[in-house]
Motif scaffolding. Structure first.
Motif, short mmCIF file in Angstrom:
data_model
loop_
_atom_site.label_atom_id
_atom_site.label_comp_id
_atom_site.label_asym_id
_atom_site.label_seq_id
_atom_site.Cartn_x
_atom_site.Cartn_y
_atom_site.Cartn_z
N UNK A 128 0.84 -1.32 -0.15
CA UNK A 128 0.54 -0.21 0.13
C UNK A 128 1.24 1.57 0.22
N UNK A 129 0.68 2.30 -0.46
CA UNK A 129 0.50 3.55 -0.75
C UNK A 129 -0.40 4.76 -0.31
N UNK A 130 0.53 5.15 0.70
CA UNK A 130 -0.13 6.65 1.16
C UNK A 130 0.26 7.67 1.10
N UNK A 131 0.17 8.68 2.12
CA UNK A 131 0.21 9.50 2.11
C UNK A 131 1.40 9.94 3.37
N UNK A 135 -1.13 5.03 7.73
CA UNK A 135 -2.68 4.91 7.12
C UNK A 135 -2.41 3.63 5.99
N UNK A 136 -0.72 3.87 5.46
CA UNK A 136 -0.40 2.46 4.45
C UNK A 136 -0.42 1.31 5.33
N UNK A 137 0.11 1.62 6.42
CA UNK A 137 0.23 0.00 7.65
C UNK A 137 -0.81 -0.45 7.70
N UNK A 138 -2.18 0.33 7.95
CA UNK A 138 -2.74 -0.21 8.79
C UNK A 138 -3.88 -0.33 7.21
N UNK A 156 -7.57 7.23 0.65
CA UNK A 156 -6.80 7.70 -0.49
C UNK A 156 -5.99 7.07 -0.37
N UNK A 157 -5.21 5.44 -1.33
CA UNK A 157 -3.93 4.56 -1.66
C UNK A 157 -3.93 3.83 -2.60
N UNK A 158 -2.57 3.62 -3.18
CA UNK A 158 -2.51 2.88 -4.26
C UNK A 158 -2.43 1.54 -3.37
N UNK A 159 -2.30 0.04 -4.35
CA UNK A 159 -2.12 -1.36 -3.67
C UNK A 159 -2.05 -2.00 -4.72
N UNK A 160 -1.85 -3.05 -4.65
CA UNK A 160 -1.52 -4.08 -4.96
C UNK A 160 -1.53 -5.54 -3.69
#
Length: 180
Positions: A128-131, A135-138, A156-160
């Protein structure tokens, strides 16, 4: 020893603002976002001290700020040491989680499904990519259990994600490169 049902929050804890009272012995594990929170604290300290170009690497969770190039390999969860792709992280945070980490037996790992009382086995890795890193970790943990479309309504995030059979799904804004 069979697993027992996880008690409801209000049966174990009482939370009032910044005060948390424990009604019985309990273990709190902040692993789902704790490392991300710590990385965010370190990042804020760097910015407060006028350091603008940095990478805080927390082993699977990282924050990048400024002009430092930061292309990150996405480790293959079934073949450690190999990557399935790469993504550049610029002024954001990247967090990864996988079932091949913190393993203590065949099929036993740290990502535990409280509904089935077993380690999760459908999703085997998330990125996950977040600002911010908390947030990204959770979200990297939440994506093991929750449909991404539910989460994009709140964050708001990107994910794979990699599924147990090897299939991959990702957000429409994911800008990484995947290798065959």
């Amino acid at each position: 020893k069979p697993q027992v049902a996880i008690p409801l929050w209000n049966e174990v804890l009482e939370w009032n603002g910044t005060i948390l009272k424990v009604k019985q012995p309990v273990m709190l594990d902040f692993g789902a976002a704790g490392k991300g929170y710590l990385i965010d604290i370190v990042g804020r300290l760097l910015v407060q001290n006028n350091i603008r170009d940095f990478v805080v690497d927390g082993s699977g969770d990282l924050m990048q700020r400024g002009i430092i190039d930061n292309m990150v390999g996405l480790e293959h969860p079934l073949r450690p040491g190999e990557i399935i792709g790469a993504i550049e992280v610029v002024d954001q945070s990247l967090c990864a989680s996988a079932t091949n980490r913190r393993v203590w037996g065949n099929g036993l790992h740290h990502i535990f499904d409280p509904d089935s009382l077993k380690p999760t086995d459908q999703i085997i890795a998330t990125w996950v990519i977040a600002s911010d890193t908390i947030t990204a970790d959770g979200l990297a943990t939440a994506l093991f259990f929750t449909d991404p479309q539910v989460l994009v309504k709140q964050f708001t995030f990107e994910y794979l994600r990699m599924h147990a059979g090897g299939a991959i799904d990702y957000s429409s804004v994911f800008e990484g490169q995947l290798y065959s």
